[in-house]
Design a protein around this motif. Structure first.
Motif, mmCIF file in Angstrom:
data_model
loop_
_atom_site.group_PDB
_atom_site.id
_atom_site.type_symbol
_atom_site.label_atom_id
_atom_site.label_comp_id
_atom_site.label_asym_id
_atom_site.label_seq_id
_atom_site.Cartn_x
_atom_site.Cartn_y
_atom_site.Cartn_z
ATOM 1 N N ALA A 56 0.798 -1.229 0.000
ATOM 2 C CA ALA A 56 0.000 0.000 0.000
ATOM 3 C C ALA A 56 0.832 1.282 0.000
ATOM 4 C CB ALA A 56 -0.960 0.010 1.178
ATOM 5 N N ASP A 57 1.930 1.317 0.725
ATOM 6 C CA ASP A 57 2.750 2.525 0.821
ATOM 7 C C ASP A 57 3.845 2.602 -0.231
ATOM 8 O OD1 ASP A 57 1.310 3.390 3.061
ATOM 9 O OD2 ASP A 57 2.627 2.276 4.423
ATOM 10 N N ASP A 58 3.952 1.589 -1.072
ATOM 11 C CA ASP A 58 5.081 1.501 -1.994
ATOM 12 C C ASP A 58 4.714 1.561 -3.472
ATOM 13 O OD1 ASP A 58 6.885 1.159 0.156
ATOM 14 O OD2 ASP A 58 6.369 -0.963 0.257
ATOM 15 N N ILE A 59 3.432 1.684 -3.822
ATOM 16 C CA ILE A 59 3.048 1.623 -5.230
ATOM 17 C C ILE A 59 3.565 2.825 -6.000
ATOM 18 C CG2 ILE A 59 1.057 0.140 -4.875
ATOM 19 C CD1 ILE A 59 -0.669 2.693 -5.222
ATOM 20 N N PRO A 60 3.840 2.621 -7.258
ATOM 21 C CA PRO A 60 3.796 1.357 -7.962
ATOM 22 C C PRO A 60 4.980 0.458 -7.593
ATOM 23 C CG PRO A 60 4.623 3.034 -9.427
ATOM 24 C CD PRO A 60 4.235 3.722 -8.147
ATOM 25 N N VAL A 61 4.738 -0.826 -7.671
ATOM 26 C CA VAL A 61 5.765 -1.831 -7.436
ATOM 27 C C VAL A 61 5.883 -2.650 -8.718
ATOM 28 C CG1 VAL A 61 6.421 -3.861 -6.085
ATOM 29 C CG2 VAL A 61 5.229 -1.957 -4.979
ATOM 30 N N THR A 62 7.106 -2.891 -9.133
ATOM 31 C CA THR A 62 7.353 -3.708 -10.312
ATOM 32 C C THR A 62 7.973 -5.026 -9.862
ATOM 33 O OG1 THR A 62 7.826 -1.692 -11.563
ATOM 34 C CG2 THR A 62 8.478 -3.780 -12.564
ATOM 35 N N LEU A 63 7.378 -6.122 -10.317
ATOM 36 C CA LEU A 63 7.913 -7.449 -10.052
ATOM 37 C C LEU A 63 8.448 -8.008 -11.368
ATOM 38 C CD1 LEU A 63 4.905 -8.875 -8.002
ATOM 39 C CD2 LEU A 63 6.921 -7.723 -7.112
ATOM 40 N N VAL A 64 9.612 -8.607 -11.330
ATOM 41 C CA VAL A 64 10.185 -9.266 -12.500
ATOM 42 C C VAL A 64 10.419 -10.721 -12.123
ATOM 43 C CG1 VAL A 64 12.149 -9.395 -14.074
ATOM 44 C CG2 VAL A 64 11.260 -7.163 -13.383
ATOM 45 N N ASP A 65 9.820 -11.602 -12.896
ATOM 46 C CA ASP A 65 9.934 -13.044 -12.645
ATOM 47 C C ASP A 65 9.560 -13.381 -11.202
ATOM 48 O OD1 ASP A 65 10.712 -13.508 -15.295
ATOM 49 O OD2 ASP A 65 12.819 -13.157 -14.815
ATOM 50 N N GLY A 66 8.531 -12.699 -10.681
ATOM 51 C CA GLY A 66 8.013 -12.985 -9.353
ATOM 52 C C GLY A 66 8.760 -12.340 -8.203
ATOM 53 N N ARG A 67 9.798 -11.597 -8.502
ATOM 54 C CA ARG A 67 10.594 -10.938 -7.458
ATOM 55 C C ARG A 67 10.434 -9.429 -7.532
ATOM 56 N NH1 ARG A 67 16.154 -14.363 -8.180
ATOM 57 N NH2 ARG A 67 15.240 -16.359 -7.625
ATOM 58 N N THR A 68 10.457 -8.797 -6.372
ATOM 59 C CA THR A 68 10.357 -7.341 -6.327
ATOM 60 C C THR A 68 11.555 -6.736 -7.046
ATOM 61 O OG1 THR A 68 9.220 -7.487 -4.207
ATOM 62 C CG2 THR A 68 10.133 -5.343 -4.806
ATOM 63 N N HIS A 69 11.260 -5.821 -7.968
ATOM 64 C CA HIS A 69 12.311 -5.196 -8.772
ATOM 65 C C HIS A 69 12.462 -3.713 -8.437
ATOM 66 C CE1 HIS A 69 14.856 -4.377 -12.225
ATOM 67 N NE2 HIS A 69 14.042 -3.414 -12.566
ATOM 68 N N ASP A 70 11.373 -2.967 -8.427
ATOM 69 C CA ASP A 70 11.408 -1.521 -8.168
ATOM 70 C C ASP A 70 10.182 -1.082 -7.394
ATOM 71 O OD1 ASP A 70 13.713 -0.193 -9.179
ATOM 72 O OD2 ASP A 70 12.987 -0.389 -11.232
ATOM 73 N N PHE A 71 10.342 0.000 -6.646
ATOM 74 C CA PHE A 71 9.237 0.697 -5.977
ATOM 75 C C PHE A 71 9.184 2.118 -6.525
ATOM 76 C CE2 PHE A 71 10.708 -2.339 -2.778
ATOM 77 C CZ PHE A 71 9.520 -2.910 -2.374
ATOM 78 N N TRP A 72 8.024 2.690 -6.597
ATOM 79 C CA TRP A 72 7.740 4.093 -6.927
ATOM 80 C C TRP A 72 8.061 4.479 -8.367
ATOM 81 C CZ3 TRP A 72 10.831 4.162 -2.117
ATOM 82 C CH2 TRP A 72 9.997 3.977 -0.997
ATOM 83 N N ARG A 73 9.220 4.216 -8.862
ATOM 84 C CA ARG A 73 9.597 4.576 -10.232
ATOM 85 C C ARG A 73 10.246 3.376 -10.905
ATOM 86 N NH1 ARG A 73 8.132 9.806 -10.918
ATOM 87 N NH2 ARG A 73 8.512 11.137 -9.148
ATOM 88 N N VAL A 74 10.128 3.332 -12.220
ATOM 89 C CA VAL A 74 10.753 2.254 -12.985
ATOM 90 C C VAL A 74 11.882 2.856 -13.811
ATOM 91 C CG1 VAL A 74 10.416 0.473 -14.733
ATOM 92 C CG2 VAL A 74 8.574 1.006 -13.126
ATOM 93 N N ASP A 75 13.090 2.386 -13.571
ATOM 94 C CA ASP A 75 14.250 2.805 -14.349
ATOM 95 C C ASP A 75 14.308 1.919 -15.593
ATOM 96 O OD1 ASP A 75 17.262 2.226 -15.056
ATOM 97 O OD2 ASP A 75 17.185 4.211 -14.091
ATOM 98 N N GLU A 76 14.157 2.539 -16.753
ATOM 99 C CA GLU A 76 14.069 1.774 -17.993
ATOM 100 C C GLU A 76 15.301 0.910 -18.239
ATOM 101 O OE1 GLU A 76 13.214 2.403 -22.742
ATOM 102 O OE2 GLU A 76 12.482 3.911 -21.319
ATOM 103 N N GLY A 77 16.479 1.454 -18.055
ATOM 104 C CA GLY A 77 17.702 0.687 -18.285
ATOM 105 C C GLY A 77 17.833 -0.488 -17.337
#
Length: 84
Positions: A56-77
């Motif tokens: 709830a406090d961390d969105i957006p959250v990105t998961l890659v292959d089921g693992r947490t990858h990024d919180f708040w912002r997605v670094d394209e590289g």
């Protein structure tokens, strides 16, 4: 979103409607997924109490292959590197 039937889902965006950071993350994820032919999907914390409790406090959250990858912002590289 990439059609999950044509490409296995490797990226999950956890967010909620109306979240401006989620909108920005969605754009990056969609671009990278399309470029690399990777499936992705989006899940809302409003539809899943477990996701809401965990992120709830961390969105957006990105998961890659089921693992947490990024919180708040997605670094394209960084996302591209994780998917290679």
């Amino acid at each position: 979103m990439t059609d999950a039937q044509s490409s296995p889902v490797r990226v999950v965006l956890v967010g909620r409607p109306g979240c401006h950071l989620c909108d920005e993350a969605r754009e990056v994820i969609a671009r990278v997924a399309a470029d690399l032919g990777v499936g992705w999907e989006e899940r809302s914390i409003d539809d899943d109490p477990g996701l809401r409790e965990r992120y709830a406090d961390d969105i957006p959250v990105t998961l890659v292959d089921g693992r947490t990858h990024d919180f708040w912002r997605v670094d394209e590289g960084r996302l591209r590197a994780a998917l290679r």
